[in-house]
Write an enzyme that holds these catalytic residues in place. Structure first.
Site, PDB file in Angstrom:
ATOM      1  N   GLU A   1      63.273  33.022  19.099  1.00  0.00           N
ATOM      2  CA  GLU A   1      63.155  31.602  18.772  1.00  0.00           C
ATOM      3  C   GLU A   1      61.961  31.322  17.850  1.00  0.00           C
ATOM      4  O   GLU A   1      61.017  30.609  18.225  1.00  0.00           O
ATOM      5  CB  GLU A   1      63.058  30.763  20.046  1.00  0.00           C
TER       6      GLU A   1
ATOM      7  N   GLU B   1      70.311  34.343  25.518  1.00  0.00           N
ATOM      8  CA  GLU B   1      69.831  33.457  26.586  1.00  0.00           C
ATOM      9  C   GLU B   1      70.850  32.359  26.821  1.00  0.00           C
ATOM     10  O   GLU B   1      71.338  31.737  25.868  1.00  0.00           O
ATOM     11  CB  GLU B   1      68.492  32.773  26.234  1.00  0.00           C
TER      12      GLU B   1
END
Length: 471
Positions: free
Chosen positions: A168, A366
């Site tokens: 991220e 995720e």
């Protein structure tokens, strides 16, 4: 309805170094950005819990891996803590005790028949480099990161075949420099874009270094594109969704996969005087070193509408100039987290990668459900009866399998997280794991009902869902 799960479809789980390890054995000058934030703003972390103890994975990793073996987990994704990997970041002196921990963890995973996947940076920027060079503002930090990556490939590349550069990469600078809601609360939109670019550049340079190393395997990066839905079919709402996607999603997706920034984005950055400093050599390097595959983190949809009010020209530029968030009436909610539950986003993301990004290989790295006060759902034996998590995982995997049937290159699903773990600010408030962590001195572990369910799913390779789940 029953869906068969392809034999090679990954059914794994994920976590990160800083969210699990704790500070056992960490030296005082090995703080990461997260450690510094926790020390400076302990009060914003739920009940004061943070990375100091976390799940004490440094000492308990074998117990966690034993649970992974029991469940039959196919893959485990975590990170190397860059801040702990060196005792001298500029002279690249490795902390041999920490490097040995990483090596021992890799060996233990392989022994348990769990494939390790390693990420080089999961928000673990060394605080020393943040203080000296202003972090990712500096090309010196980019170069030091590349040298760190080379050492990691050399140390562990004989056993680790799947690597990620970042987790991220948009998040830290968005929270700190764009929204200014996290320490040190500096609003600087130009710096936000400079950090974005330097992480794009670092991804290309590390990808190049991996290929030049001659190591077997592949390298990618983990992005968290927010699947964006317009409130309506109106031109104004559609434009709002398009621009949100441009600033937050395509800023990393396009250079990672296509090798270029969108022209429209560059034009807007120039218009608002926030174009990042760069040269043509950097852009060429990005073009020539796209990733082998992607990790995608997805939790909730992003719904937007056209802005309702004129932008305040006295404030610094923010992409919110072009959109307002929109809450869908009647939406399903995870009330603990304040997030909408919309499993179809898996399918929609899969089709986008298929249609717009050359169907590059990818997997969910995720997805999960964080719930408060899970002790409410314990049975007399002390096992959390987390049927809500079982349903959540099943629905999301179901949509992925539908996408695979329609030609998506999705390779699998990794749950966040294998055990409960520390999250920024929320700490242990919301529990995500297949394994419960008690906040006692030993950080006692116990499998939840979802852990047993995941085990059965892996063994049977069959997902049973009611016909109503996919519409």
């Amino acid at each position: 309805m029953k869906q068969s799960i392809p034999e090679q479809f990954v059914l794994g789980a994920a976590s990160s170094a800083w969210q699990t390890e704790g500070w056992s054995g960490k030296k005082e000058d090995q703080d990461s950005y997260l450690d510094s934030w926790y020390k400076n703003e302990t009060f914003v972390w739920h009940e004061g819990y943070g990375p100091a103890v976390a799940t004490n994975f440094m000492e308990n990793y074998q117990e966690d891996i034993d649970h992974m073996k029991e469940i039959g987990l196919t893959h485990y994704r975590t990170s190397i803590n860059w801040a702990r990997f060196f005792t001298d970041y500029e002279n690249l002196i490795v902390d041999e005790s920490y490097a040995q921990h990483i090596s021992d963890m890799i060996d233990a995973l392989i022994e348990a028949n769990v494939e390790p996947m390693l990420c080089l940076e999961h928000y673990e920027m060394p605080a020393q480099l943040q203080e000296k060079y202003d972090g990712w503002s500096s090309k010196q930090v980019v170069d030091l990161f590349v040298e760190y990556a080379k050492i990691a490939f050399d140390r562990f590349g004989d056993r680790v075949k799947q690597w990620f550069v970042f987790n991220e990469p948009v998040v830290v600078q968005t929270r700190v420099y764009l929204d200014a809601i996290r320490w040190p609360h500096e609003q600087n939109t130009k710096k936000w874009m400079q950090w974005n670019h330097h992480k794009v550049l670092a991804t290309a340079k590390v990808t190049k270094a991996f290929r030049e190393s001659g190591r077997e395997g592949r390298i990618g990066t983990i992005l968290n594109p927010e699947v964006t839905y317009a409130r309506s079919s109106s031109e104004a709402d559609q434009k709002a969704a398009h621009l949100f996607d441009l600033f937050y999603n395509r800023v990393f997706l396009d250079p990672a996969v296509k090798g270029t920034y969108p022209d429209e984005l560059i034009d807007l950055l120039k218009q608002h005087d926030i174009l990042f400093d760069h040269d043509e050599e950097e852009l060429q390097l990005i073009m020539e070193n796209t990733v082998d595959f992607l990790g995608i983190n997805l939790y909730f949809p992003k719904r937007v509408q056209a802005p309702k009010h004129e932008w305040n020209k006295e404030t610094p530029f923010h992409p919110e100039m072009y959109y307002n968030s929109f809450d869908l009436p009647g939406r399903r909610m995870n009330k603990s987290r304040g997030w909408e539950i919309y499993p179809k986003l898996m399918y929609d993301m899969a089709m986008r990668i298929k249609d717009e990004y050359d169907n590059i290989p990818w997997l969910i790295t995720e997805n999960g459900m964080g719930i408060e006060q899970e002790e409410r759902f314990m049975n007399d034996a002390g096992e959390v009866q987390d049927d809500y998590r079982i349903d959540f995982i099943g629905e999301h995997i179901s949509w992925l399998l539908k996408a695979v049937e329609e030609g998506s290159s999705c390779e699998g699903y990794m749950l966040w997280a294998f055990t409960d773990c520390v999250s920024p600010m929320n700490a242990f408030k919301n529990r995500y794991g297949l394994v419960r962590i008690e906040l006692d001195e030993q950080r006692t572990r116990k499998l939840k009902k979802s852990g047993s369910w995941y085990k059965e799913l892996i063994q049977s390779r069959t997902l049973v869902q009611s016909d109503a789940e996919i519409k």
